[in-house]
Scaffold this motif. Structure first.
Motif, PDB file in Angstrom:
ATOM      1  N   ASP A 106       0.837  -1.217   0.000  1.00 14.08           N
ATOM      2  CA  ASP A 106       0.000   0.000   0.000  1.00 14.08           C
ATOM      3  C   ASP A 106       0.868   1.263   0.000  1.00 14.08           C
ATOM      4  N   HIS A 128       2.577   6.278   2.005  1.00 13.18           N
ATOM      5  CA  HIS A 128       2.091   5.003   2.550  1.00 13.18           C
ATOM      6  C   HIS A 128       0.640   5.149   2.996  1.00 13.18           C
ATOM      7  N   LYS A 182      -7.388   1.608   2.650  1.00 17.30           N
ATOM      8  CA  LYS A 182      -6.650   1.547   1.379  1.00 17.30           C
ATOM      9  C   LYS A 182      -7.333   2.375   0.286  1.00 17.30           C
TER      10      LYS A 182
HETATM   11 MN    MN Z   1       0.880  -0.620   4.863  1.00 19.42          MN
END
Ligand code: MN
Ligand code: UDP
Length: 268
Positions: free
Chosen positions: A123, A228, A233
């Protein structure tokens, strides 16, 4: 490389490595790899994966592996519901496809056939060339800063430098799965304990998305190397999406195969 199954030989002594244990994180890896390639890196790019079909088309060396051979007691203590009950996440939401136990498979990078590795969570996005991180020692990581200066006490394991070594891997397994072990933030808590003298990377090498709204004075597009998306997400629908819109749009551009012009990004 015991128990690891690469789809091709290594073509460098250095590699960026990410981990994918399900189809959702393969979406993350795709955008990450695109962003990495855009930096012109000369290192290998490796996806460690647990036989996930969706990694097939990715522009990376694919290394199939199993989760770690941890004990039943260890697996039960770190099962999603058990971990969330014992150490609740109060600062953000973990997606339904996040399985805490899977995080520990990151440690398999110590088994890889490279001299030097930079690990990147699936991610993350690499916004500028970071090949110089291969010249840094083991173990470097950035602080886990996303809320306040108190966060500087802890490290974040989404970006770190490592030197693969079968001996280190074996030693880690022995330290990890001891009777009664409970690593509340999984690999992150373990690595912090294993490398208590971790070297600090600048926060810009692992800029956590919540900084955008929680500590905007720290945000600097000119300095950020790696972004990040910790907690929620960018490929999910989630309740912070409106607050994070420009970052999510940046991720989506990379996921589509575009390289956005960072000089046009808005300030927080
Ligand atoms: Mn992560
Ligand atoms: N991961 C995975 N499957 C999982 C959980 C984690 O492949 O079920 C990998 C993936 O590379 C992910 C990393 O482990 O980016 C750490 O998890 P995540 O990024 O969701 O944790 P956070 O950054 O939110 O703490």
């Amino acid at each position: 490389m015991d128990g690891l199954h690469p789809d091709r030989p290594a073509s460098s002594t250095r590699a960026f490595v990410t981990l994918v244990t399900n189809a959702d994180y393969a979406l993350g890896a795709k955008a990450l790899i695109h962003s990495l390639r855009a930096t012109g890196t000369t290192a290998d790019v490796v996806v460690l994966h647990t036989d996930v079909a969706e990694v097939a088309g990715l522009d990376a060396r694919q290394v199939r592996c199993d989760l770690l051979p941890t004990s039943d007691a260890f697996n039960m203590a770190h099962a999603r519901d058990a971990l969330h009950a014992r150490a609740a996440f109060t600062k953000g939401g973990k997606p339904p496809f996040h399985t805490p136990l899977d995080n520990f498979a990151k440690l398999r990078l110590w088994q890889l056939d490279y001299e030097r590795v930079v690990f990147l969570d699936a991610d993350t996005l690499v916004l500028r060339n970071v090949d110089k991180l291969f010249d840094y020692p083991e173990f470097c990581a950035a602080p886990n800063v996303y809320e306040s200066v108190a966060d500087f006490h802890r490290m974040n394991s989404g970006v770190f430098t490592a030197r693969p070594s079968a001996a280190t891997f074996a030693d880690m397994l022995a330290r990890l799965d001891v009777p009664g072990a409970f690593w509340r933030r999984t690999d992150q808590t373990f690595l912090e304990a294993y490398f208590p003298d971790w070297h600090g990377l600048p926060v810009f090498c692992n800029m956590l998305q919540y900084v955008w709204f929680a500590m905007p004075e720290l945000w600097s597009w000119d300095d950020i190397r790696i972004l990040h998306f910790q907690y929620e997400k960018p490929w999910q629908d989630h309740d912070k999406a409106d607050k994070l819109r420009p970052l999510i749009d940046l991720w989506k551009a990379h996921a589509r195969g575009e390289v956005p012009d960072l000089s046009t990004m808005p300030a927080p």
